[in-house]
Every structure is written in C-alpha cells, then in structure tokens.
Design a protein around this motif. Structure first.
Motif, PDB file in Angstrom:
ATOM      1  N   GLY A  43      -1.804 -10.947  17.105  1.00 48.57           N
ATOM      2  CA  GLY A  43      -2.895 -11.381  15.888  1.00 48.57           C
ATOM      3  C   GLY A  43      -3.413 -12.764  16.119  1.00 48.57           C
ATOM      4  O   GLY A  43      -2.719 -13.431  17.654  1.00 48.57           O
ATOM      5  N   TRP A  44      -4.557 -12.430  16.241  1.00 46.75           N
ATOM      6  CA  TRP A  44      -5.414 -14.039  15.967  1.00 46.75           C
ATOM      7  C   TRP A  44      -6.233 -14.703  14.857  1.00 46.75           C
ATOM      8  O   TRP A  44      -6.514 -14.093  14.299  1.00 46.75           O
TER       9      TRP A  44
ATOM     10  N   VAL B 254      -5.650 -10.459  11.771  1.00 44.08           N
ATOM     11  CA  VAL B 254      -6.684 -11.402  11.998  1.00 44.08           C
ATOM     12  C   VAL B 254      -7.252 -12.064  11.152  1.00 44.08           C
ATOM     13  O   VAL B 254      -7.049 -11.916  10.206  1.00 44.08           O
ATOM     14  N   VAL B 255      -7.123 -13.804  10.882  1.00 45.77           N
ATOM     15  CA  VAL B 255      -7.225 -14.215   9.919  1.00 45.77           C
ATOM     16  C   VAL B 255      -8.804 -15.408  10.692  1.00 45.77           C
ATOM     17  O   VAL B 255      -8.192 -15.842  12.072  1.00 45.77           O
ATOM     18  N   LEU B 256      -9.554 -15.595   9.657  1.00 45.47           N
ATOM     19  CA  LEU B 256     -10.454 -16.162   9.635  1.00 45.47           C
ATOM     20  C   LEU B 256     -10.764 -17.288   8.326  1.00 45.47           C
ATOM     21  O   LEU B 256     -10.392 -17.225   7.564  1.00 45.47           O
TER      22      LEU B 256
ATOM     23  N   LEU C 134      -7.682 -10.973   7.576  1.00 43.29           N
ATOM     24  CA  LEU C 134      -8.139 -11.686   5.974  1.00 43.29           C
ATOM     25  C   LEU C 134      -8.507 -12.761   6.056  1.00 43.29           C
ATOM     26  O   LEU C 134      -9.118 -14.004   7.192  1.00 43.29           O
ATOM     27  N   HIS C 135      -9.898 -13.333   5.082  1.00 37.58           N
ATOM     28  CA  HIS C 135     -11.302 -13.774   5.814  1.00 37.58           C
ATOM     29  C   HIS C 135     -11.173 -14.980   4.165  1.00 37.58           C
ATOM     30  O   HIS C 135     -11.534 -14.264   3.264  1.00 37.58           O
ATOM     31  N   ILE C 136     -10.450 -16.364   4.743  1.00 37.03           N
ATOM     32  CA  ILE C 136     -10.434 -16.878   3.599  1.00 37.03           C
ATOM     33  C   ILE C 136     -11.597 -17.443   3.488  1.00 37.03           C
ATOM     34  O   ILE C 136     -12.568 -18.283   4.379  1.00 37.03           O
TER      35      ILE C 136
ATOM     36  N   LEU D 209     -10.260  -8.454   4.082  1.00 35.65           N
ATOM     37  CA  LEU D 209      -9.379  -8.843   2.998  1.00 35.65           C
ATOM     38  C   LEU D 209     -10.544  -9.472   2.124  1.00 35.65           C
ATOM     39  O   LEU D 209     -10.338 -10.906   3.785  1.00 35.65           O
ATOM     40  N   THR D 210     -11.200  -9.994   0.944  1.00 35.58           N
ATOM     41  CA  THR D 210     -11.134 -12.112   0.985  1.00 35.58           C
ATOM     42  C   THR D 210     -10.951 -12.931   0.539  1.00 35.58           C
ATOM     43  O   THR D 210     -10.488 -11.970  -0.596  1.00 35.58           O
ATOM     44  N   ALA D 211     -10.137 -14.155   0.767  1.00 34.47           N
ATOM     45  CA  ALA D 211      -9.829 -14.714  -0.318  1.00 34.47           C
ATOM     46  C   ALA D 211     -10.365 -16.226  -0.273  1.00 34.47           C
ATOM     47  O   ALA D 211     -11.190 -16.629   0.129  1.00 34.47           O
ATOM     48  N   ASP D 212      -9.953 -16.903  -1.512  1.00 35.39           N
ATOM     49  CA  ASP D 212     -10.643 -17.962  -1.902  1.00 35.39           C
ATOM     50  C   ASP D 212     -10.001 -18.879  -2.652  1.00 35.39           C
ATOM     51  O   ASP D 212      -9.401 -17.984  -4.203  1.00 35.39           O
ATOM     52  N   LEU D 213      -9.761 -20.484  -3.702  1.00 41.65           N
ATOM     53  CA  LEU D 213      -9.659 -20.325  -4.510  1.00 41.65           C
ATOM     54  C   LEU D 213     -10.292 -20.312  -5.529  1.00 41.65           C
ATOM     55  O   LEU D 213      -9.581 -20.114  -6.902  1.00 41.65           O
TER      56      LEU D 213
END
Length: 257
Positions: free
Chosen positions: A172-173, A144-146, A93-95, A117-121
């Motif tokens: 996870g990291w 993984v979370v970025l 997940l890439h925020i 997956l990409t995410a944004d407000l």
C-alpha cells in the motif's frame, strides 16, 4: 478581506467554520471574478484567489468555489496525474478529509461502498471519528492512506505514524503532508508553551504542537515506511504553477513493503 478571514480562522470553532464556509466564501468570490487563475479541482476561474492564513495572510490562496488551498491544488494534480486513485478503487482511508478532494473521491467510489472511508476527530463531515494516535481499524486493512496536515496537531506524532503504518497493507501507499520549514534542520517542539496566542506566534497556528524541519522524512521512515520527498511543483511548467497558484510545498509519499 484579509483581516476578516484571519479573524474567523482564529476565533470560530473548526466544525462551525466548516459549515459556514460552504456558503459565505462563495459570496466573497463574487468580488474576485476574472480569468487570472484557475482551480484544477472545480475548474472555476478568478482574477485571483482569496487570501488565507492564521497569522499572516497568504495572497492568492483560497478558491471561493470549492475552498481548495494551494496545497490541495498541488495534491490533486499529483493524485490525478501520478497515481491510480481516480482510475482504480483501492480501499482508502482519508483522515481529516479536505472537502474539495473528498467530493471527488466520494463520487468516484460511490459504486463501491466501504472502499472509501473518511475520518476525523470531530468533523461532522467524516464517516468515522477517532484519534489518529489510536485508529480503530485492523492491521493491514487499507490500501491507501491520505493524512494531510494532521501530524503537527497531535501530541505523539510518532505514535500516530506507527498507527498509520500498522493499518496500511503491504504494497500500500499513502500521502502524509505536513507543513515543513526547511530552514530548520531538526523539528522544533515545546509542550511547555500552552498559551494559545503564544503558540500562534511561535508555531503559526494556535493548535500546532511542532514545526517540522528537514528531518520530517526521517520520522516517516522511523515508523517503518519507505518514503519519498517529491518537489512536485518544481517539475511542472511555470505556466501551470502560476495558473493554479501552486505552493513550493513538497509531496511526501510513503510505501509499506
């Protein structure tokens, strides 16, 4: 050039700016052709990078081709050299995805639909749209979370951190970068300051809500993460630091066990 970029950052809405930058910034780069610096993300070489900054323009910061900033170049070197993100296919997940990095990750995960997956407000470039304080994903659902340079914007950063911890699988990291001012022992925040110009003057950007201090890593740990503060640029050869115009920023890596 410094004044033009600073004005655009402070007056053009972010979604509009994201669309405009893809064609306006490369044109500016025509005036910076040379071989003084190199971008590790796109391989382009210039005599120097473009200036960038909301209040004070940082020299040698923005790559005209892929729009990477200093922190993006440092992060990319860490991801490609120190993790398996670009050799394996962990559910990621890439925020608030950095475009220069997202392009590479989308290409890497192209054969594995749903793994990246990409995410944004609000960004039109993202797959999902949500507030990081309330993530609509199941518990223990990503490897993984970025999530970089987001926490300084949200009202309740501790709630956002708990949400990130909730969705990360055990084992996870993630990488959770924020601007940290090491001259501050404690994070400074004051929600009574509402005037945009005053917030820009005090916090460095009109939409920032806090200045993180040396206790930033403690906030990561309070959310349940194991966390590591890595002075990655300092570990690299000086020639690389200069060639890639790297910052003195640290890499903050979190783990869930």
């Amino acid at each position: 050039m410094k004044r033009l970029i600073r004005w655009a950052l402070n007056h053009i809405p972010r979604p509009v700016l994201q669309r405009m930058a893809s064609w306006t910034v490369p044109v500016m780069g025509l005036f910076y052709r040379g071989r003084g610096v190199e971008c590790p993300l796109c391989g382009s070489k210039y005599r120097k990078f473009l200036p960038y900054g909301y209040v004070r323009s940082r020299a040698n910061a923005l790559c005209p081709k892929c729009l990477s900033l200093e922190r993006h170049r440092l992060l990319w070197l860490y991801l490609t050299r120190e993790t398996d993100l670009l050799t394996a296919f962990p559910r990621t997940l890439h925020i608030a995805p950095e475009v220069c990095i997202m392009r590479h990750l989308k290409s890497h995960f192209k054969s594995r639909p749903g793994q990246y997956l990409t995410a944004d407000l609000e960004s039109p470039l993202a797959d999902l749209h949500f507030d990081v304080q309330q993530i609509p994903l199941e518990d223990n659902s990503v490897d993984v979370v970025l999530c970089n340079h987001i926490l300084e914007h949200v009202a309740d950063d501790r709630k956002a951190l708990r949400e990130l911890h909730r969705i990360l699988k055990p084992g996870g990291w993630g990488i959770l970068l924020s601007p940290v001012d090491r001259d501050y022992e404690q994070t400074f925040e004051d929600d009574s300051i509402v005037d945009p110009d005053e917030r820009t003057r005090i916090f460095g950007q009109y939409d920032h809500r806090r200045i993180y201090g040396q206790d930033y890593i403690d906030r990561l740990r309070e959310a349940g993460f194991e966390a590591a503060d890595i002075d990655y640029a300092a570990a690299l050869p000086e020639a690389e630091r200069l060639r890639y115009a790297l910052p003195e920023d640290h890499i903050y890596v979190v783990y869930k066990y």
